[in-house]
Design a protein around this motif. Structure first.
Motif, PDB file in Angstrom:
ATOM      1  N   LEU A 196      56.190 -35.474 -17.502  1.00 42.67           N
ATOM      2  CA  LEU A 196      57.363 -35.016 -16.748  1.00 42.67           C
ATOM      3  C   LEU A 196      58.409 -36.131 -16.666  1.00 42.67           C
ATOM      4  O   LEU A 196      58.103 -37.300 -16.877  1.00 42.67           O
ATOM      5  CB  LEU A 196      56.955 -34.583 -15.337  1.00 42.67           C
ATOM      6  CG  LEU A 196      55.954 -33.433 -15.255  1.00 42.67           C
ATOM      7  CD1 LEU A 196      55.591 -33.160 -13.809  1.00 42.67           C
ATOM      8  CD2 LEU A 196      56.523 -32.177 -15.904  1.00 42.67           C
ATOM      9  N   LYS A 197      59.632 -35.742 -16.316  1.00 40.05           N
ATOM     10  CA  LYS A 197      60.720 -36.713 -16.231  1.00 40.05           C
ATOM     11  C   LYS A 197      61.609 -36.388 -15.046  1.00 40.05           C
ATOM     12  O   LYS A 197      62.017 -35.238 -14.870  1.00 40.05           O
ATOM     13  CB  LYS A 197      61.536 -36.693 -17.526  1.00 40.05           C
ATOM     14  CG  LYS A 197      62.672 -37.698 -17.551  1.00 40.05           C
ATOM     15  CD  LYS A 197      63.434 -37.619 -18.868  1.00 40.05           C
ATOM     16  CE  LYS A 197      64.600 -38.618 -18.880  1.00 40.05           C
ATOM     17  NZ  LYS A 197      65.365 -38.535 -20.152  1.00 40.05           N
ATOM     18  N   LEU A 239      56.766 -42.517  -8.171  1.00 43.77           N
ATOM     19  CA  LEU A 239      56.870 -41.106  -8.565  1.00 43.77           C
ATOM     20  C   LEU A 239      57.318 -40.987 -10.022  1.00 43.77           C
ATOM     21  O   LEU A 239      56.803 -40.161 -10.776  1.00 43.77           O
ATOM     22  CB  LEU A 239      57.863 -40.382  -7.647  1.00 43.77           C
ATOM     23  CG  LEU A 239      58.174 -38.923  -8.006  1.00 43.77           C
ATOM     24  CD1 LEU A 239      56.926 -38.064  -7.948  1.00 43.77           C
ATOM     25  CD2 LEU A 239      59.251 -38.367  -7.079  1.00 43.77           C
ATOM     26  N   ASN A 240      58.266 -41.827 -10.409  1.00 45.38           N
ATOM     27  CA  ASN A 240      58.768 -41.802 -11.778  1.00 45.38           C
ATOM     28  C   ASN A 240      57.669 -42.173 -12.771  1.00 45.38           C
ATOM     29  O   ASN A 240      57.505 -41.518 -13.818  1.00 45.38           O
ATOM     30  CB  ASN A 240      59.946 -42.760 -11.905  1.00 45.38           C
ATOM     31  CG  ASN A 240      60.655 -42.637 -13.243  1.00 45.38           C
ATOM     32  OD1 ASN A 240      60.885 -41.536 -13.740  1.00 45.38           O
ATOM     33  ND2 ASN A 240      61.003 -43.774 -13.840  1.00 45.38           N
ATOM     34  N   VAL A 243      65.954 -46.834 -10.023  1.00 47.40           N
ATOM     35  CA  VAL A 243      64.703 -46.281 -10.532  1.00 47.40           C
ATOM     36  C   VAL A 243      64.799 -46.186 -12.050  1.00 47.40           C
ATOM     37  O   VAL A 243      65.698 -45.517 -12.563  1.00 47.40           O
ATOM     38  CB  VAL A 243      64.402 -44.892  -9.939  1.00 47.40           C
ATOM     39  CG1 VAL A 243      63.101 -44.348 -10.502  1.00 47.40           C
ATOM     40  CG2 VAL A 243      64.355 -44.955  -8.428  1.00 47.40           C
ATOM     41  N   GLY A 244      63.923 -46.885 -12.760  1.00 48.52           N
ATOM     42  CA  GLY A 244      63.943 -46.841 -14.214  1.00 48.52           C
ATOM     43  C   GLY A 244      65.245 -47.323 -14.812  1.00 48.52           C
ATOM     44  O   GLY A 244      65.705 -46.794 -15.829  1.00 48.52           O
ATOM     45  N   GLY A 271      62.752 -47.159  -2.617  1.00 53.43           N
ATOM     46  CA  GLY A 271      62.822 -47.497  -4.037  1.00 53.43           C
ATOM     47  C   GLY A 271      61.448 -47.597  -4.666  1.00 53.43           C
ATOM     48  O   GLY A 271      61.225 -47.144  -5.800  1.00 53.43           O
ATOM     49  N   GLU A 272      60.517 -48.187  -3.929  1.00 49.34           N
ATOM     50  CA  GLU A 272      59.148 -48.312  -4.438  1.00 49.34           C
ATOM     51  C   GLU A 272      58.501 -46.933  -4.580  1.00 49.34           C
ATOM     52  O   GLU A 272      57.794 -46.661  -5.570  1.00 49.34           O
ATOM     53  CB  GLU A 272      58.328 -49.180  -3.488  1.00 49.34           C
ATOM     54  CG  GLU A 272      58.794 -50.640  -3.415  1.00 49.34           C
ATOM     55  CD  GLU A 272      58.023 -51.432  -2.387  1.00 49.34           C
ATOM     56  OE1 GLU A 272      57.126 -50.845  -1.741  1.00 49.34           O
ATOM     57  OE2 GLU A 272      58.312 -52.635  -2.218  1.00 49.34           O
ATOM     58  N   MET A 273      58.737 -46.059  -3.616  1.00 52.45           N
ATOM     59  CA  MET A 273      58.154 -44.716  -3.677  1.00 52.45           C
ATOM     60  C   MET A 273      58.710 -43.936  -4.871  1.00 52.45           C
ATOM     61  O   MET A 273      57.967 -43.246  -5.583  1.00 52.45           O
ATOM     62  CB  MET A 273      58.437 -43.975  -2.371  1.00 52.45           C
ATOM     63  CG  MET A 273      57.748 -44.557  -1.154  1.00 52.45           C
ATOM     64  SD  MET A 273      58.355 -43.857   0.404  1.00 52.45           S
ATOM     65  CE  MET A 273      57.850 -42.151   0.228  1.00 52.45           C
ATOM     66  N   LEU A 274      60.007 -44.048  -5.106  1.00 54.55           N
ATOM     67  CA  LEU A 274      60.619 -43.331  -6.225  1.00 54.55           C
ATOM     68  C   LEU A 274      60.142 -43.883  -7.566  1.00 54.55           C
ATOM     69  O   LEU A 274      59.948 -43.133  -8.524  1.00 54.55           O
ATOM     70  CB  LEU A 274      62.143 -43.417  -6.123  1.00 54.55           C
ATOM     71  CG  LEU A 274      62.788 -42.582  -5.020  1.00 54.55           C
ATOM     72  CD1 LEU A 274      64.278 -42.894  -4.901  1.00 54.55           C
ATOM     73  CD2 LEU A 274      62.594 -41.097  -5.276  1.00 54.55           C
TER      74      LEU A 274
END
Length: 248
Positions: free
Chosen positions: A24-25, A15-16, A46-47, A9-12
């Motif tokens: 980018l999205k 990245l977000n 994420v978000g 979750g932290e990595m995503l």
């Protein structure tokens, strides 16, 4: 890839955030989470969007699964796509056989579809058999014959002149294995071959076939070191291909 869902979750999230900074999205509908049996099922957000958890998903044109028989569905999908490609060219196969055989349309247009991603498959006799059965059915359709005609497979292959699918995928895998083993960088393709998990106990019963099992059968446990000798590796490759074209 991560060891826990929290870390994932932290990595995503990182990245977000980094994607937004350059305009980018992330497409949350196409982003999926898949874990093995050793990870407790927890939502990954994420978000403000909860990522869907799946058992399988297509990645770069290939279905990714975990567990035993994890390539069965992908092989079935490859066969289905092969028939679709064959169907689009059926009029060429059935109406102009001489030209079809001369230009090798099957080898150029259908076989690549059926063998896409075969370098990553764990080969078994059952897997090879499924592919060969499908290929032979296509060859009979090309010649307009059926099983009731009782024509030997060797004679059909002599007429169609197509490449044996077992020979093609075993050649592809052997070449790819040598290429990965000779890599000196820090890419994932090399890392996963050297990774030795130590989580949990092994299940009761026969262990599932591993990707490198058939390579070790021919080149031994030090096959990655042997791949450094290109001439020797190419020579061993003939025995490897023979293993699947005769036993498969």
């Amino acid at each position: 890839m991560a060891e826990t869902l929290e870390e994932l979750g932290e990595m995503l999230t990182d990245l977000n955030d980094a994607s937004k900074q350059v305009g980018l999205k992330m497409n949350m509908d196409k982003t999926k989470v898949m874990s093995n049996e050793h990870v407790s099922s927890l939502p990954v957000t994420v978000g403000g969007v909860t990522i869907e958890v799946v058992d399988q998903y297509p990645y770069l044109g290939q279905v990714i699964r975990l567990g035993k028989s994890n390539f069965d569905k992908e092989v079935a999908r490859r066969i289905q796509l092969g028939w679709a490609a064959f169907g689009k060219l059926r009029h060429i196969f059935t109406e102009n056989i001489p030209q079809c055989l001369k230009t090798n349309v099957f080898n150029q247009c259908v076989l690549p579809v059926m063998t896409y991603g075969a370098e990553t498959w764990c080969f078994t006799k059952g897997l090879i058999h499924k592919l060969r059965v499908a290929q032979r059915a296509m060859e009979r359709a090309m010649l307009g014959v059926s099983l009731r005609d009782r024509i030997r497979n060797e004679e059909i292959r002599r007429r169609t002149k197509v490449t044996d699918i077992a020979k093609r995928i075993s050649t592809l895998k052997w070449q790819w294995a040598g290429h990965v083993a000779r890599r000196a960088d820090d890419r994932w393709s090399r890392k996963v071959l050297e990774w030795r998990p130590r989580v949990g106990k092994r299940r009761v019963g026969r262990p599932p076939t591993r990707w490198s099992d058939d390579l070790r059968k021919v080149a031994g446990s030090r096959w990655m070191q042997m791949a450094g000798d290109r001439l020797g590796w190419r020579s061993l490759g003939e025995a490897y291909v023979q293993q699947w074209t005769t036993e498969g």
